[in-house]
Write a protein that holds these residues in place. Sequence first.
Motif, short mmCIF file in Angstrom:
data_model
loop_
_atom_site.label_atom_id
_atom_site.label_comp_id
_atom_site.label_asym_id
_atom_site.label_seq_id
_atom_site.Cartn_x
_atom_site.Cartn_y
_atom_site.Cartn_z
N SER A 167 12.87 -9.68 -16.15
CA SER A 167 12.61 -10.96 -15.47
C SER A 167 11.59 -10.70 -14.38
O SER A 167 11.13 -9.56 -14.19
N TYR A 168 11.22 -11.74 -13.69
CA TYR A 168 10.17 -11.67 -12.67
C TYR A 168 10.45 -10.57 -11.64
O TYR A 168 11.58 -10.31 -11.24
N VAL A 169 9.37 -9.91 -11.19
CA VAL A 169 9.46 -8.90 -10.14
C VAL A 169 9.28 -9.60 -8.80
O VAL A 169 8.32 -10.33 -8.61
N THR A 170 10.21 -9.39 -7.89
CA THR A 170 10.19 -10.10 -6.61
C THR A 170 9.61 -9.28 -5.46
O THR A 170 9.08 -9.84 -4.51
N SER A 171 9.74 -7.94 -5.54
CA SER A 171 9.38 -7.12 -4.38
C SER A 171 9.07 -5.70 -4.81
O SER A 171 9.70 -5.17 -5.75
N VAL A 172 8.09 -5.08 -4.14
CA VAL A 172 7.75 -3.66 -4.38
C VAL A 172 7.63 -2.96 -3.03
O VAL A 172 7.19 -3.56 -2.04
N SER A 173 8.02 -1.66 -3.01
CA SER A 173 7.96 -0.90 -1.77
C SER A 173 7.83 0.58 -2.09
O SER A 173 8.53 1.10 -2.97
N PHE A 174 6.92 1.29 -1.38
CA PHE A 174 6.74 2.73 -1.54
C PHE A 174 7.69 3.50 -0.63
O PHE A 174 7.98 3.07 0.50
N SER A 175 8.15 4.65 -1.11
CA SER A 175 8.89 5.57 -0.25
C SER A 175 7.94 6.15 0.78
O SER A 175 6.72 6.08 0.64
N SER A 176 8.48 6.76 1.84
CA SER A 176 7.65 7.24 2.94
C SER A 176 6.72 8.37 2.52
O SER A 176 5.66 8.57 3.12
N LEU A 221 8.16 4.46 -6.12
CA LEU A 221 8.00 3.03 -5.90
C LEU A 221 9.29 2.34 -6.31
O LEU A 221 9.82 2.60 -7.40
N ALA A 222 9.80 1.47 -5.44
CA ALA A 222 10.98 0.66 -5.77
C ALA A 222 10.53 -0.75 -6.10
O ALA A 222 9.59 -1.29 -5.49
N SER A 223 11.22 -1.37 -7.05
CA SER A 223 10.93 -2.76 -7.41
C SER A 223 12.23 -3.52 -7.58
O SER A 223 13.21 -3.00 -8.13
N GLY A 224 12.26 -4.74 -7.09
CA GLY A 224 13.40 -5.63 -7.26
C GLY A 224 13.02 -6.75 -8.19
O GLY A 224 11.85 -7.16 -8.25
N SER A 225 14.02 -7.31 -8.89
CA SER A 225 13.68 -8.27 -9.94
C SER A 225 14.73 -9.37 -10.07
O SER A 225 15.89 -9.21 -9.64
N PHE A 273 0.84 -1.20 0.00
CA PHE A 273 0.00 0.00 0.00
C PHE A 273 0.87 1.25 0.00
O PHE A 273 1.94 1.28 0.63
N SER A 274 0.40 2.28 -0.67
CA SER A 274 1.05 3.58 -0.57
C SER A 274 0.78 4.16 0.82
O SER A 274 -0.19 3.78 1.49
N PRO A 275 1.62 5.09 1.30
CA PRO A 275 1.45 5.64 2.65
C PRO A 275 0.09 6.29 2.90
O PRO A 275 -0.40 6.28 4.03
N ASP A 276 -0.55 6.86 1.84
CA ASP A 276 -1.86 7.47 2.04
C ASP A 276 -3.00 6.48 1.83
O ASP A 276 -4.18 6.83 1.98
N GLY A 277 -2.67 5.24 1.48
CA GLY A 277 -3.67 4.20 1.35
C GLY A 277 -4.49 4.25 0.07
O GLY A 277 -5.41 3.45 -0.11
N SER A 278 -4.16 5.16 -0.84
CA SER A 278 -4.98 5.31 -2.04
C SER A 278 -4.57 4.37 -3.16
O SER A 278 -5.36 4.06 -4.05
N THR A 279 -3.31 3.95 -3.14
CA THR A 279 -2.78 3.15 -4.24
C THR A 279 -2.21 1.85 -3.73
O THR A 279 -1.58 1.80 -2.67
N LEU A 280 -2.42 0.82 -4.51
CA LEU A 280 -1.86 -0.49 -4.21
C LEU A 280 -0.94 -0.87 -5.35
O LEU A 280 -1.29 -0.72 -6.53
N ALA A 281 0.26 -1.34 -5.02
CA ALA A 281 1.21 -1.81 -6.03
C ALA A 281 1.36 -3.32 -5.91
O ALA A 281 1.35 -3.88 -4.81
N SER A 282 1.51 -3.99 -7.06
CA SER A 282 1.72 -5.44 -7.07
C SER A 282 2.81 -5.79 -8.06
O SER A 282 2.85 -5.26 -9.17
N GLY A 283 3.71 -6.67 -7.65
CA GLY A 283 4.75 -7.19 -8.54
C GLY A 283 4.44 -8.62 -8.89
O GLY A 283 3.83 -9.36 -8.10
N SER A 284 4.88 -9.05 -10.08
CA SER A 284 4.47 -10.36 -10.56
C SER A 284 5.59 -11.07 -11.31
O SER A 284 6.55 -10.44 -11.79
N GLU A 285 5.43 -12.37 -11.44
CA GLU A 285 6.34 -13.16 -12.26
C GLU A 285 6.14 -12.91 -13.75
O GLU A 285 6.89 -13.42 -14.57
#
Length: 826
Positions: free
Chosen positions: A164-173, A178-182, A129-141
């Motif tokens: 390649s597949y996305v393993t992780s997503v995270s919002f800044s404060s 949005l950061a994504s690892g792959s 979830f984003s810090p304000d709760g308005s947006t949801l991010a999802s990473g996928s294979e």
Amino acid sequence: MKTTVTLLVLFTLCLLNAFAQDAPQWGLPDGATARLGKGWISDMQYSPDGSRLAVASSIGVWLYDVETHQELTLLTGHTAGVTGVSFSPDGSTLVSGSEDNTIRLWDTTTGKHRATLAGHWSAVTSVSFSPDGSTLASGSEDDTIRLWDANTGQSKGTLIGHTSYVTSVSFSSDGSTLASGSGDGTVRLWDVATGVLKHTLTGHTVDVTSVSFGLDGTLASGSGDSRVRLWDAATGALKHTLTGHTVDVTSVSFGLDGTLASGSGDGTVRLWEAATGDLKGTLTGHAADVVSVSFNSDGTLASGSGDGTVHLWEAATGALKGTLTGHIADIYSIAFSSDGTLATGGWDDTVRLWDVVTRQPTRELVGHTADVRSIAFNPDGDTLASGSINGTIRLWNTATGQPGGTLTGHTDWVRSIAFNLDGTTLASGSRDGTVRLWDTGTGQLKRTLIGHTASVWSVAFSPDGGTLASGASDDTVRLWDAVTGVHIDTLTGHTDDILSVAFSPDGNTIVAGSDDDTIRPWDVAAGEPKPRLEGHTDWVNSVTFSADGTTLASGSSDGSIRLWDAVTGEPMRTFRGHTNRVWSISFTPDGTMLASGSEDGTVLLWQVAPPIEPGIEPPPPPILAEDVNKNGVVNILDLTLVALRLGQTGQNDADVNEDGVVNIADLVQVAGAIGNTAAAPAIQPLALETLTATNVENWLTQAQGLNLTNPRLQRGILFLEQLLAALTPEETTLLPNYPNPFNPETWIPYHLAHPADVTLTIYDTNGTLVRQFNLGYQPAGYYADRAKAAYWDGRNNSGESVSSGVYFYQLRAGEYTALRRMVILK
């Protein structure tokens, strides 16, 4: 706000009350009566108020009360494992991502499912979830990140760039980045408002497994290269590289105070000062990979592991605050013992014994160093065998949990094992293409059966123990003479790997489940196929008959269990509830329940027949002729009774073959009945108390002179041979006396590997003879219990009580001499 809190408290109290009554019943599928295990762990997150911990598992999302450590509920609905969880900032919503390619939103007050978001065409690996709760991010294979409107569930955009597949997503404060690892080894930073790529961070040499933002804008990334990297998210510059983990870093998480936690496949959690990159401490205690770490607002750190536990740590001190248990890894094999104990073996290298009534594990058998792929109980249930992918087989004493030996010889995975009727032989099938027969008494290899041209997946003995069946990746079932190892027949018809074989209880039918998604029965005597059974949509991994032979069960990689009429082949019922492959199934001894073990890390118990009504006694088992004392079991006492009456004529219970005289043929017939399914005692310790090696050796000499050809009588001779081995120690040994210290009497035990004249002498510390016992000529055997061990009443040769102090006792038996120390304390 006050209303929301009140509802949450009431909901929590209701859930706790439900847990106290019947917690394991949450989320049970139709037809299932119980669940053992909670599935494997993949992700965790604390609620914003710190009161709950959400654990993503292979069967759903578990919610725990942080204060009591109790399960609150299990959120189910995904049809595959849950891989990621995230709470909304206000704590009212929980989101879960799954291997079923969907995202689900849950109301945390009621536990109700709110919505399902679909759009990814492969597994969802991470949600945030984003810090304000308005947006949801999802990473996928599917190599993409999707942004969703958290209120409407509508798609807001797709971020494309990873290769390649996305393993992780995270919002800044502040929610702007949005950061994504792959799996492509990069970290990418995205502008949330525009979806534009801001930076691509390179440096990791293999897949990036986890990303997490700190409050100050620092970004942490963990990788399969065993390193953690800290980045300036504004500029993309590398700030620090943290080393120390010895294998892949699986998860990273920031605490509010700037501490960074990293979990690793090396089983440790490391705590770092993010500002400097300095190591603050290492938390150890997990017995397997740490797969997820998460900080609570109060400084508590949770770490989830492949060992099935969640550890709760005081991050400031490293102290362990508590442990949540019950999660277990993939289950590959299950088996019931004759007394109803269930054993499971799986990915975590461990064999577990379960009480299916309490639904709790009673013992863990630890010793394998790789996945346990096959397990089997011997007929009397006192020994369990387990086979591993490292090619070894271990034997365990189920009463003590102690290992009883390791069988080595296979050069690849041991995929299947089975005991014969009397438990004296163990068969094993391996990916090395061979079937091996082992002597369970000595652990020695008896025979290697060669003929399959590919991996052997399954082995099974016929009910009479005379035939062994093996199924293999060469698409054939081979039948072998279980005594001589001679190939009898080859059954064909399947078009792909044969994964499981089973004999019907009457021995007339053999069935095989295959990678071609079908089940094929054959008439054993004629070697002719019967009509195949179809219905599964993926591999048939396991087949088994009920004890009465009326029902055939099958478990499949499609996650289902099917029941078939064993006579007509008609489908009877289908059970669905596992979120991954069903690898193994087993009927309870009474046939009323079926257990299924799955790659989702759980065992489900299914009701397949009405349970016995309370107050109605089941019919007693038939009394066997070999049960001489008519106590309902054939054991050493019956053998002894026949031995005591040898030579008697006329009507006599010991004349089991009813030929008018009690002779060696009756004794061998009783020996052959010991250990079969209708009579299941162990050789020890009753045999040691009532028999000697000399007795058994004499019986064997007489029996072998009879030239007996009946298979049951041959089993009797084999049993006597094993009994002789059990009564004959491998070496002469002087054992510690008991009790020690003592006053005024003690017993001195010993073993004799060979008959000998035995003398026991007691000396004081000056070497002066105190007492001597000439025990005479004694046969080989165990002289360990109080009835057989040497006894000393603390008196010298003159009959006087000796004083307190240290004494020595010496055993002489033939050429053997040994000396030990004992103490009299008055």
